[in-house]
Design a protein around this motif. Structure first.
Motif, PDB file in Angstrom:
ATOM      1  N   LEU A   7       0.839  -1.198   0.000  1.00 56.61           N
ATOM      2  CA  LEU A   7       0.000   0.000   0.000  1.00 56.61           C
ATOM      3  C   LEU A   7       0.875   1.250   0.000  1.00 56.61           C
ATOM      4  O   LEU A   7       1.795   1.380   0.814  1.00 56.61           O
ATOM      5  N   SER A   8       0.553   2.152  -0.902  1.00 55.00           N
ATOM      6  CA  SER A   8       1.198   3.474  -0.949  1.00 55.00           C
ATOM      7  C   SER A   8       0.175   4.528  -0.556  1.00 55.00           C
ATOM      8  O   SER A   8      -0.979   4.453  -0.972  1.00 55.00           O
ATOM      9  N   ILE A   9       0.617   5.496   0.245  1.00 56.16           N
ATOM     10  CA  ILE A   9      -0.192   6.707   0.447  1.00 56.16           C
ATOM     11  C   ILE A   9       0.674   7.905   0.073  1.00 56.16           C
ATOM     12  O   ILE A   9       1.787   8.059   0.598  1.00 56.16           O
ATOM     13  N   ILE A  10       0.173   8.723  -0.843  1.00 52.95           N
ATOM     14  CA  ILE A  10       0.781  10.029  -1.106  1.00 52.95           C
ATOM     15  C   ILE A  10       0.096  10.976  -0.129  1.00 52.95           C
ATOM     16  O   ILE A  10      -1.124  11.167  -0.169  1.00 52.95           O
ATOM     17  N   LYS A  11       0.862  11.493   0.823  1.00 59.93           N
ATOM     18  CA  LYS A  11       0.309  12.202   1.987  1.00 59.93           C
ATOM     19  C   LYS A  11      -0.115  13.637   1.614  1.00 59.93           C
ATOM     20  O   LYS A  11       0.249  14.145   0.548  1.00 59.93           O
ATOM     21  N   PRO A  12      -0.865  14.307   2.520  1.00 57.29           N
ATOM     22  CA  PRO A  12      -1.409  15.631   2.190  1.00 57.29           C
ATOM     23  C   PRO A  12      -0.361  16.669   1.767  1.00 57.29           C
ATOM     24  O   PRO A  12      -0.656  17.532   0.924  1.00 57.29           O
ATOM     25  N   ASP A  13       0.847  16.605   2.307  1.00 60.42           N
ATOM     26  CA  ASP A  13       1.865  17.605   1.925  1.00 60.42           C
ATOM     27  C   ASP A  13       2.257  17.444   0.459  1.00 60.42           C
ATOM     28  O   ASP A  13       2.405  18.423  -0.270  1.00 60.42           O
ATOM     29  N   ALA A  14       2.406  16.192   0.017  1.00 61.86           N
ATOM     30  CA  ALA A  14       2.822  15.946  -1.378  1.00 61.86           C
ATOM     31  C   ALA A  14       1.687  16.249  -2.347  1.00 61.86           C
ATOM     32  O   ALA A  14       1.929  16.757  -3.446  1.00 61.86           O
ATOM     33  N   VAL A  15       0.446  15.956  -1.945  1.00 64.40           N
ATOM     34  CA  VAL A  15      -0.697  16.322  -2.795  1.00 64.40           C
ATOM     35  C   VAL A  15      -0.728  17.840  -2.936  1.00 64.40           C
ATOM     36  O   VAL A  15      -0.883  18.378  -4.036  1.00 64.40           O
ATOM     37  N   ASP A 112       7.616  14.909  10.220  1.00 65.88           N
ATOM     38  CA  ASP A 112       6.168  14.941  10.460  1.00 65.88           C
ATOM     39  C   ASP A 112       5.377  15.006   9.152  1.00 65.88           C
ATOM     40  O   ASP A 112       4.236  14.563   9.094  1.00 65.88           O
ATOM     41  N   GLU A 113       5.977  15.601   8.131  1.00 63.32           N
ATOM     42  CA  GLU A 113       5.288  15.744   6.844  1.00 63.32           C
ATOM     43  C   GLU A 113       6.227  15.176   5.795  1.00 63.32           C
ATOM     44  O   GLU A 113       7.000  15.907   5.169  1.00 63.32           O
ATOM     45  N   ASN A 114       6.179  13.856   5.643  1.00 67.06           N
ATOM     46  CA  ASN A 114       7.232  13.189   4.866  1.00 67.06           C
ATOM     47  C   ASN A 114       6.740  12.542   3.570  1.00 67.06           C
ATOM     48  O   ASN A 114       7.273  11.538   3.124  1.00 67.06           O
ATOM     49  N   ALA A 115       5.723  13.142   2.990  1.00 66.85           N
ATOM     50  CA  ALA A 115       5.315  12.900   1.585  1.00 66.85           C
ATOM     51  C   ALA A 115       4.615  11.575   1.277  1.00 66.85           C
ATOM     52  O   ALA A 115       3.670  11.556   0.495  1.00 66.85           O
ATOM     53  N   VAL A 116       5.134  10.485   1.838  1.00 65.13           N
ATOM     54  CA  VAL A 116       4.599   9.179   1.442  1.00 65.13           C
ATOM     55  C   VAL A 116       4.570   8.196   2.611  1.00 65.13           C
ATOM     56  O   VAL A 116       5.340   8.325   3.575  1.00 65.13           O
ATOM     57  N   HIS A 117       3.685   7.227   2.473  1.00 64.34           N
ATOM     58  CA  HIS A 117       3.655   6.072   3.357  1.00 64.34           C
ATOM     59  C   HIS A 117       3.827   4.824   2.514  1.00 64.34           C
ATOM     60  O   HIS A 117       3.308   4.757   1.395  1.00 64.34           O
ATOM     61  N   GLY A 118       4.492   3.819   3.069  1.00 58.86           N
ATOM     62  CA  GLY A 118       4.551   2.506   2.423  1.00 58.86           C
ATOM     63  C   GLY A 118       4.477   1.416   3.464  1.00 58.86           C
ATOM     64  O   GLY A 118       5.081   1.544   4.538  1.00 58.86           O
ATOM     65  N   SER A 119       3.758   0.359   3.171  1.00 58.64           N
ATOM     66  CA  SER A 119       3.670  -0.782   4.103  1.00 58.64           C
ATOM     67  C   SER A 119       5.078  -1.254   4.451  1.00 58.64           C
ATOM     68  O   SER A 119       5.974  -1.254   3.600  1.00 58.64           O
ATOM     69  N   ASP A 120       5.267  -1.681   5.720  1.00 60.44           N
ATOM     70  CA  ASP A 120       6.624  -2.059   6.138  1.00 60.44           C
ATOM     71  C   ASP A 120       6.888  -3.563   6.153  1.00 60.44           C
ATOM     72  O   ASP A 120       7.993  -3.980   6.498  1.00 60.44           O
ATOM     73  N   SER A 121       5.890  -4.373   5.802  1.00 63.39           N
ATOM     74  CA  SER A 121       6.097  -5.829   5.711  1.00 63.39           C
ATOM     75  C   SER A 121       4.949  -6.406   4.884  1.00 63.39           C
ATOM     76  O   SER A 121       3.905  -5.748   4.738  1.00 63.39           O
ATOM     77  N   PRO A 122       5.113  -7.602   4.360  1.00 60.66           N
ATOM     78  CA  PRO A 122       4.002  -8.214   3.616  1.00 60.66           C
ATOM     79  C   PRO A 122       2.749  -8.367   4.480  1.00 60.66           C
ATOM     80  O   PRO A 122       1.633  -8.171   3.981  1.00 60.66           O
ATOM     81  N   ALA A 123       2.917  -8.632   5.779  1.00 54.73           N
ATOM     82  CA  ALA A 123       1.736  -8.764   6.652  1.00 54.73           C
ATOM     83  C   ALA A 123       1.020  -7.419   6.805  1.00 54.73           C
ATOM     84  O   ALA A 123      -0.214  -7.349   6.710  1.00 54.73           O
ATOM     85  N   SER A 124       1.787  -6.334   7.028  1.00 56.22           N
ATOM     86  CA  SER A 124       1.161  -5.000   7.103  1.00 56.22           C
ATOM     87  C   SER A 124       0.507  -4.658   5.774  1.00 56.22           C
ATOM     88  O   SER A 124      -0.567  -4.049   5.734  1.00 56.22           O
ATOM     89  N   ALA A 125       1.157  -5.019   4.680  1.00 55.90           N
ATOM     90  CA  ALA A 125       0.609  -4.689   3.359  1.00 55.90           C
ATOM     91  C   ALA A 125      -0.766  -5.334   3.187  1.00 55.90           C
ATOM     92  O   ALA A 125      -1.700  -4.678   2.718  1.00 55.90           O
ATOM     93  N   ALA A 126      -0.893  -6.572   3.584  1.00 55.25           N
ATOM     94  CA  ALA A 126      -2.191  -7.264   3.433  1.00 55.25           C
ATOM     95  C   ALA A 126      -3.261  -6.543   4.240  1.00 55.25           C
ATOM     96  O   ALA A 126      -4.374  -6.291   3.756  1.00 55.25           O
ATOM     97  N   ARG A 127      -2.923  -6.164   5.468  1.00 58.09           N
ATOM     98  CA  ARG A 127      -3.891  -5.453   6.317  1.00 58.09           C
ATOM     99  C   ARG A 127      -4.232  -4.092   5.724  1.00 58.09           C
ATOM    100  O   ARG A 127      -5.398  -3.704   5.630  1.00 58.09           O
ATOM    101  N   GLU A 128      -3.219  -3.360   5.288  1.00 57.77           N
ATOM    102  CA  GLU A 128      -3.419  -1.977   4.825  1.00 57.77           C
ATOM    103  C   GLU A 128      -4.157  -1.922   3.485  1.00 57.77           C
ATOM    104  O   GLU A 128      -4.988  -1.040   3.271  1.00 57.77           O
ATOM    105  N   VAL A 129      -3.848  -2.865   2.595  1.00 58.74           N
ATOM    106  CA  VAL A 129      -4.570  -2.898   1.315  1.00 58.74           C
ATOM    107  C   VAL A 129      -6.051  -3.146   1.592  1.00 58.74           C
ATOM    108  O   VAL A 129      -6.926  -2.456   1.056  1.00 58.74           O
ATOM    109  N   ALA A 130      -6.343  -4.095   2.479  1.00 58.96           N
ATOM    110  CA  ALA A 130      -7.748  -4.417   2.796  1.00 58.96           C
ATOM    111  C   ALA A 130      -8.427  -3.273   3.554  1.00 58.96           C
ATOM    112  O   ALA A 130      -9.657  -3.149   3.519  1.00 58.96           O
ATOM    113  N   TYR A 131      -7.637  -2.432   4.228  1.00 62.42           N
ATOM    114  CA  TYR A 131      -8.199  -1.299   4.984  1.00 62.42           C
ATOM    115  C   TYR A 131      -8.781  -0.249   4.038  1.00 62.42           C
ATOM    116  O   TYR A 131      -9.690   0.482   4.400  1.00 62.42           O
ATOM    117  N   PHE A 132      -8.247  -0.182   2.825  1.00 63.09           N
ATOM    118  CA  PHE A 132      -8.685   0.851   1.870  1.00 63.09           C
ATOM    119  C   PHE A 132      -9.408   0.318   0.641  1.00 63.09           C
ATOM    120  O   PHE A 132     -10.117   1.078  -0.014  1.00 63.09           O
TER     121      PHE A 132
END
Ligand code: RTP
Ligand code: MG
Length: 143
Positions: A7-15, A112-132
């Protein structure tokens, strides 16, 4: 190596800086495929749930406030070793420590305003993809 999703998030500062396309371009150059994506303005509840693992940390309140301060772009990236590759493209959490040429080094100034988020493990990725995303919103490439 296995094909993964992350999962990628482009955070509010980068938008706000109008660099969505430049960040997408980094993913494409690294051969990560965008297989789902949408823009949304996170509610406080959605942001708190997403960062629940950090609930007890001193920066939690500021983090939620920032993540709800404007629209974000959430995407699912797919490719070989996608989780680690995406983290590599992002650079260190603190942009001041991020390697040259990484997304955070180029598009962010503060931890605090660092542009992007990325899942930090395959397990987090599965949770985060399903979260959105519902399964039906993810479109694997057929060509
Ligand atoms: P993210 O989850 O956003 O991809 O960032 P990350 O894995 O590199 O960092 P993480 O430890 O998960 O922290 C989540 C976000 O909280 C803010 N943070 N502030 N002031 C601090 O010490 C501190 N530590 C973390 C950052 O904005 C980080 O992206
Ligand atoms: Mg994290």
């Amino acid at each position: 190596m296995a094909v993964e999703r992350t999962l990628s998030i482009i955070k509010p500062d980068a938008v706000a800086k109008n660099v969505i396309g430049k960040i997408y371009s980094r993913f494409e150059k690294a051969d990560l495929k965008i297989v789902a994506g949408k823009m949304l303005h996170l509610s406080q509840e959605k942001a708190e749930g997403f960062y629940a693992e950090h609930k007890e940390r001193p920066f939690f309140g500021d983090l939620v406030k920032f993540m709800t301060s404007g629209p974000v772009v959430v995407s699912v990236l797919e490719g070989e070793n996608a989780v680690a590759l995406h983290r590599e493209l992002m650079g260190a959490t603190n942009p001041k420590e991020a390697a040259e040429g990484t997304i955070r080094a180029d598009f962010a100034e503060t931890i605090d305003e660092n542009a992007v988020h990325g899942s930090d493990s395959p397990a987090s990725a599965a949770r985060e993809v399903a979260y959105f995303f519902e399964d039906s919103e993810i479109c694997p490439r057929t060509r």
